[in-house]
Design an enzyme around this catalytic site. Structure first.
Site, PDB file in Angstrom:
ATOM      1  N   HIS A  62       0.870  -1.175   0.000  1.00  0.00           N
ATOM      2  CA  HIS A  62       0.000   0.000   0.000  1.00  0.00           C
ATOM      3  C   HIS A  62       0.911   1.230   0.000  1.00  0.00           C
ATOM      4  O   HIS A  62       2.001   1.210   0.569  1.00  0.00           O
ATOM      5  CB  HIS A  62      -0.915  -0.009   1.229  1.00  0.00           C
ATOM      6  CG  HIS A  62      -2.049  -0.983   1.083  1.00  0.00           C
ATOM      7  ND1 HIS A  62      -2.685  -1.560   2.160  1.00  0.00           N
ATOM      8  CD2 HIS A  62      -2.644  -1.490  -0.024  1.00  0.00           C
ATOM      9  CE1 HIS A  62      -3.639  -2.375   1.706  1.00  0.00           C
ATOM     10  NE2 HIS A  62      -3.632  -2.347   0.391  1.00  0.00           N
ATOM     11  N   ASP A  64       1.187   3.975   1.464  1.00  0.00           N
ATOM     12  CA  ASP A  64       1.728   4.614   2.674  1.00  0.00           C
ATOM     13  C   ASP A  64       2.891   3.832   3.291  1.00  0.00           C
ATOM     14  O   ASP A  64       3.472   4.252   4.277  1.00  0.00           O
ATOM     15  CB  ASP A  64       0.620   4.841   3.720  1.00  0.00           C
ATOM     16  CG  ASP A  64      -0.121   3.575   4.119  1.00  0.00           C
ATOM     17  OD1 ASP A  64      -0.419   2.741   3.240  1.00  0.00           O
ATOM     18  OD2 ASP A  64      -0.414   3.410   5.324  1.00  0.00           O
TER      19      ASP A  64
HETATM   20 ZN   LIG Z   1      -1.014   1.265   6.050  1.00  0.00          ZN
HETATM   21 ZN   LIG Z   2      -2.128  -1.479   4.231  1.00  0.00          ZN
END
Ligand SMILES: [Zn+2]
Ligand SMILES: [Zn+2]
Length: 310
Positions: A62, A64
């Site tokens: 992901h 982030d």
């Molecule tokens: Zn995350």
């Molecule tokens: Zn995640």
């Protein structure tokens, strides 16, 4: 020395107080990085984490958790780095990180090795003793897309050597002491044979740090965290959003605490908190401590030492 520094503790997006995920682990002068969210390199400068690192571990892809690697690699290139960098991540790492490495630079001037890992793997050959000091075990987490967590486990240490007892037994100080401490029997100049038992104590447990990345509470995490000195578990939400935690593949603070309790971990640090807890995460700490007392919530720049138990 073994310590961790939290470089980013916010879930999904940065806030004024918290950057997105990254954690530096320093052991005997070696630095390992876990996750590298956007802006991690600046957090490293800010909190005094060395750029002389050779390994970055990703739990999943992901945005982030990995966008920061693009800028970090570029900076390392500008600094004239020549040493290889190893990147570890679950299924898809080769494709995704391979693409990321080509963004915004013509050529990375040092070798990059990307290694895909899966639950049950052990990343070996690391540390000053190259595999003699610790392992990194990969375990399954419950966040979709083959996500994994990492457990850093030091090997057993030699037992404590008792010089007084050695002298009483008439063993001359010197190489024989070293042999005994390594668990070998020795023959004294007078022909007597001496075994280490009674002079050298039991082997002592190494330390362990377990890092989950994003996950629902899971039995695999409990297994990986059994007896851990430090469990770093995500706690994106509080109890009032426990349904949302379930829908989005995350944990509440209380759920993280239940994992720590079931695993009989020594300490729990909560991280990856939702933006609503950015300024104060006291609510999360309170909910978790009702289940597992030795809990704190991380904030950016927080450093935690992990001492030997004995
Ligand atoms: Zn995350
Ligand atoms: Zn995640």
């Amino acid at each position: 020395m073994l310590s961790v520094t939290f470089l980013g503790t916010s879930a999904a997006r940065p806030t004024v107080e918290r950057n997105v995920s990254a954690l530096a682990l320093v052991r005997e002068g070696e630095t390992l990085l876990f996750e590298c969210g956007e802006g991690t390199q600046r957090q490293m400068m800010r909190y005094g984490v060395s750029f002389a690192l050779s390994d970055i571990f990703f739990t999943h892809f992901h945005a982030d958790h990995f966008l920061g690697v693009i800028g970090l690699i570029r900076t390392l290139g500008l600094q004239g780095r020549e040493e290889p960098m190893r990147l570890y991540g679950p299924r898809g790492a080769k494709k995704l990180l391979g693409q990321a490495m080509q963004l915004g630079v013509e050529r990375v001037p040092f070798p990059i090795e990307i290694q895909e890992v899966k639950p049950g793997d052990t990343v070996e050959g690391r540390g000053r003793g190259k595999g003699e000091e610790y392992d990194i075990d990969v375990f399954a987490t419950d966040h979709g897309g083959g996500s994994v967590g990492y457990a850093i486990r030091e090997h057993e240490r030699l037992g404590r050597f008792d010089p007084e007892k050695a002298r009483v037994a008439g063993i001359p100080e010197g190489p024989l002491w070293g042999k005994l401490q390594r668990g070998e029997a020795v023959v004294l100049p007078d022909g007597r044979k001496v075994v280490p038992e009674g002079i050298v104590g039991e082997k002592r447990k190494g330390r362990s740090v377990v890092f989950t990345g994003d996950t629902r509470p899971s039995a695999a995490v409990v297994d990986a965290a059994k007896g851990a000195d430090l469990l770093i578990h995500e706690a994106t939400f509080g109890e009032e959003e426990k349904d949302r935690a379930k829908e989005t593949g995350h944990s509440t603070a209380r759920e993280a605490a239940q994992v720590a309790l079931a695993a009989n971990a020594k300490r729990l640090v909560l991280s990856h908190v939702s933006a609503r807890y950015s300024i104060s995460a006291e609510e999360l700490v309170k909910e978790a401590r009702e289940v597992f007392k030795e809990t704190v919530v991380a904030k950016d720049g927080m450093e935690i030492d992990i001492p030997f138990a004995d």
